[in-house]
Each structure stands twice: as structure tokens, then as C-alpha cells.
Scaffold this active site. Sequence first.
Site, short mmCIF file in Angstrom:
data_model
loop_
_atom_site.label_atom_id
_atom_site.label_comp_id
_atom_site.label_asym_id
_atom_site.label_seq_id
_atom_site.Cartn_x
_atom_site.Cartn_y
_atom_site.Cartn_z
CB CYS A 1 38.38 36.99 25.93
SG CYS A 1 37.32 38.41 26.00
CG HIS B 1 39.38 43.51 29.63
ND1 HIS B 1 39.04 42.20 29.87
CD2 HIS B 1 40.19 43.88 30.64
CE1 HIS B 1 39.62 41.79 30.98
NE2 HIS B 1 40.33 42.79 31.47
CD GLU C 1 42.61 43.45 34.17
OE1 GLU C 1 41.99 42.50 33.68
OE2 GLU C 1 42.85 43.55 35.39
O1 SUG Z 1 38.29 39.06 33.69
N1 SUG Z 1 35.60 36.81 33.43
C1 SUG Z 1 36.77 37.43 32.83
C2 SUG Z 1 36.54 37.67 31.36
C3 SUG Z 1 37.78 38.11 30.68
C4 SUG Z 1 37.52 38.52 29.28
N2 SUG Z 1 38.73 38.92 28.66
C5 SUG Z 1 38.85 39.91 27.76
N3 SUG Z 1 37.93 40.80 27.57
N4 SUG Z 1 39.98 40.00 27.13
C6 SUG Z 1 37.10 38.76 33.53
O2 SUG Z 1 36.16 39.49 33.88
C7 SUG Z 1 34.36 35.69 35.20
C8 SUG Z 1 34.56 34.51 36.12
C9 SUG Z 1 33.32 34.15 36.87
O3 SUG Z 1 32.49 35.03 37.12
O4 SUG Z 1 33.17 32.96 37.26
C10 SUG Z 1 35.66 36.26 34.65
O5 SUG Z 1 36.69 36.19 35.30
#
Ligand code: SUG
Length: 446
Positions: free
Chosen positions: A370, A250, A174
Site C-alpha cells: 500500500c 482493495h 482506487e
Molecule cells: O483507504 N486506510 C486506507 C488504507 C489503504 C490501503 N491501501 C491499499 N490497500 N493499497 C484505506 O482504507 C484508514 C484511516 C483511518 O481510519 O484513520 C485508511 O484510510
Amino acid sequence: MKYFEANFDGLVGPTHNYAGLSVGNVASLSNANNTSSPKQAAKQGLQKMKALHDLGLVQGVLAPQERPDVYTLRRLGFTGSDSDIIATAAKQAPAVFRAVCSASSMWTANAATISPSADTSDNKVHFTPANLTNKFHRSLEPQTTGRILQAMFADSAHFSHHQHLPDNDHFGDEGAANHTRLCSDYGKKGVELFVFGRYAFDQSKAAPRRYPARHTLEACEAVARLHGLSNDNVVYMQQNPDVIDQGVFHNDVIAVGNQNVLFYHQQAFVDTQSKLDELKRKFGNDSELFLIEVNDNDVSVQEAISTYLFNTQVITLANGEMAIIAPTECQDSPAVSRYLADLTGRGTPIKHVHYYDVKQSMRNGGGPACLRLRVALSEQEHQAVNPHVLMNDQLFATLNNWVDKHYRDQISEADLADPQLLKESRAALDELTQILNLGPVYQFQR
Ligand code: SUG
């Protein structure tokens, strides 16, 4: 030579929407099917980038990806013109269709893992795009991410690019969301802290869980090998599976570090004390290491998840003091805003807190941290970066105009199936590659 950390924020793409795609991510699930505002989302992101630039940091822009991803739909058996494919997929396989529309590349903390030249055996900056295998919609990102990173950091005298790890759950990666670098100075060899959620091969260490962790130890080890890191500058820590089950998908939802500061919740890790001892030993005595542990009484895990207290950016200002860049959700929580106000007076390097509104991203589980990919650079390496991706007053104005010209105010699920949206997105991205001087990084341009 002068060294510093640059941040490359993901520009929110024209299809930004709430599709509830990320099981284990509380915000993503609870906002599923809400109407989104791509225009507002992109502008909130640009405001944060501009604010960091105005604070004196080097700030860059990472371009979004092409969505809907009709190429993936073709691989999955949909045929005909692009419009036919979109119409059929939206009707026959709506869940697949929603996934190929996600603007999730905006969370560039997941784009790649970066090791700065001070840490690597060949003294180059190393980049490995994250394979993001755990979620289908995110697994579509790494190839284009790799092309965009190469277009931004093209000079092979300074930058070394690796292919993303094999696309399999064994090597679930990730990216920098699970990676923090601690150092006395950005230009000195640091300790790279890799955080993993599970062991891929050793099943005896795996207990049944509500939400399987996304990132494996084996992925961390592979990235450390690719980047030429030595054992004495790497620490692997396991995330506490109990907090993953509560929604910490994460590590950057529960811990963040910068230079000689690690800011984390007491429940973040497994085997915390012995691992922090290893970290201290490897960090050495060049400067004091501040381990700022937040305990349950101050802020509960639930409160940390809902406010994103740890998904903040800890940045070093020109005068050497540190500031926390926090989402306004932290300001709105009495417990968290009190904690942060108190923290700035406690004798740690963190002296300031700045709040920014990134609500459009927060509703999908993406806070300030993020949205950014960190790259520590020397002045010479900085000079080698594609200058068109670096934020300044002019680029800020150009990108705001570009958003006004191409983005919709609102998107609901039904709008995603509008074939016009694909045309609008491609027109926007085509123009963007010219603004950022990226060359033909998108499949529709190749
Ligand atoms: O991978 N959300 C992302 C959020 C990523 C956050 N990044 C960090 N924590 N670094 C994920 O879960 C949601 C998309 C949606 O539901 O439409 C999404 O992909």
C-alpha cells in the site's frame, strides 16, 4: 536499453492518526481512536525505502498532503481564521474533522494508476491520479497528488499526466492498488491487469453487499483509454464480492504481481479460470507465466487479511531473482511464514523473503504494497525524474532529521484540534518542498 521498476513510497505525514475512517477495512476500524506515533510511522516508512534502495532498487519518495485540510472545512461552511475553523469543526462536526486530518495519502498505491511507456500508444509514461471517491477522507487527495506527481515527473517529452476521473461513484477509482502489470521484461509491452469491484451502470449485476466495492469497471476502462492501451494488452478481472465483504477492500490485499509472476488467493476473483486463460493468451510466450495460487488449506482469507500476505511487494533484484517484501505480521504467523519459506524453494522466480516492520501503517490497513507506487522506467526516463525525490544515503539522513525536527512522538484524537499542529505541519511541508525540490504544491504555499 535498460528498464526497471522504481517504487515511490508515501512519506507518512505529521498528522498520522487512527480515526476509524474506512468501513470495510478491518484494521482501520479495530484501531479507531488508538494513539498513533507519527514519528515512528514516518521512520518505519523511511527504513523500508532505504532497505529497498540498499537492495539495489530505484526508490523514490512521494510527499504527504497538508492536513488538517482547512480549505475543505471552509468549503463545508466553517468560517474565521484557520484556528477558529479547526476549533469549531472539531467541536461541532468531529467526524468531518477527523476525516480532514487523515494522513491517508501515505498509501501511494492509491495515489494513481501508471502505465509505462512500453504499453502506451504514444510511448510516454502515463499517470492518472485516483479520485478515491468512496471515502470522504481519501477523496480530498487527488488534486494535490496530481500536482506532486507533476513536480516529480515534469518532463513532458516522457511523462503524460491526466486529470483524475470525474468525482462520482460511477467512476470510483482506487488507483494502482487494483492494477498489476505482467510482462516478460519491464521494457517489453506487458498485460495490464485492472481489477474492479463492481459494475457502475449495469445494476442487474449488483447484489446487495455488506461493503460496497470501491472501484468500478467503468473507471478501469476510462484509465485504459486515457493511457492509450490496446485491447490486446488489457485484462479486466472482477474481485470476488465475498472477499470484499470479509475485508478485502482493495485487490492488493489478496493478489500481487510482478513481471511473469501473479501471486493470488484462490478466492480473489470472479470467473478465475477463464480470466486467467485470457491473461495467459495475452501474455504470450516470451517467458513462462507463473500463476501462484494460494488455497484455503494453506492460508485462509482471514489469515491473509490479518497478516497481509498479499500486500507484499514482489520485486526483481539485480541478478534477476525475485524477493518478497513482507510485513513482520507475516513472520509472526506460523502458517504464513511457513508458506513463504516453502515458496522460495518451489522453482518459481521468488527466491527470497525480507520482513519489515511497518506496524504504524498496518494498524490502518496499509502494508508494504500500500505504501508504494510502482513506475516502470527506462534509464532515459529515470534521468528525467526530479532527482531530489530519489532515495540515497544522504536523502535518508536528511529526511530522518526532518522528521525528528517536525514530528510528534504521539497523537491522540484530542491533539488533532490543537491549532499548533497545523502550524507544525505547514512548517514541515514547506521545508519538505525545498528538500524534494517540488515547488509550491500545497495550497498554503499558493
Ligand atoms: O483507504 N486506510 C486506507 C488504507 C489503504 C490501503 N491501501 C491499499 N490497500 N493499497 C484505506 O482504507 C484508514 C484511516 C483511518 O481510519 O484513520 C485508511 O484510510
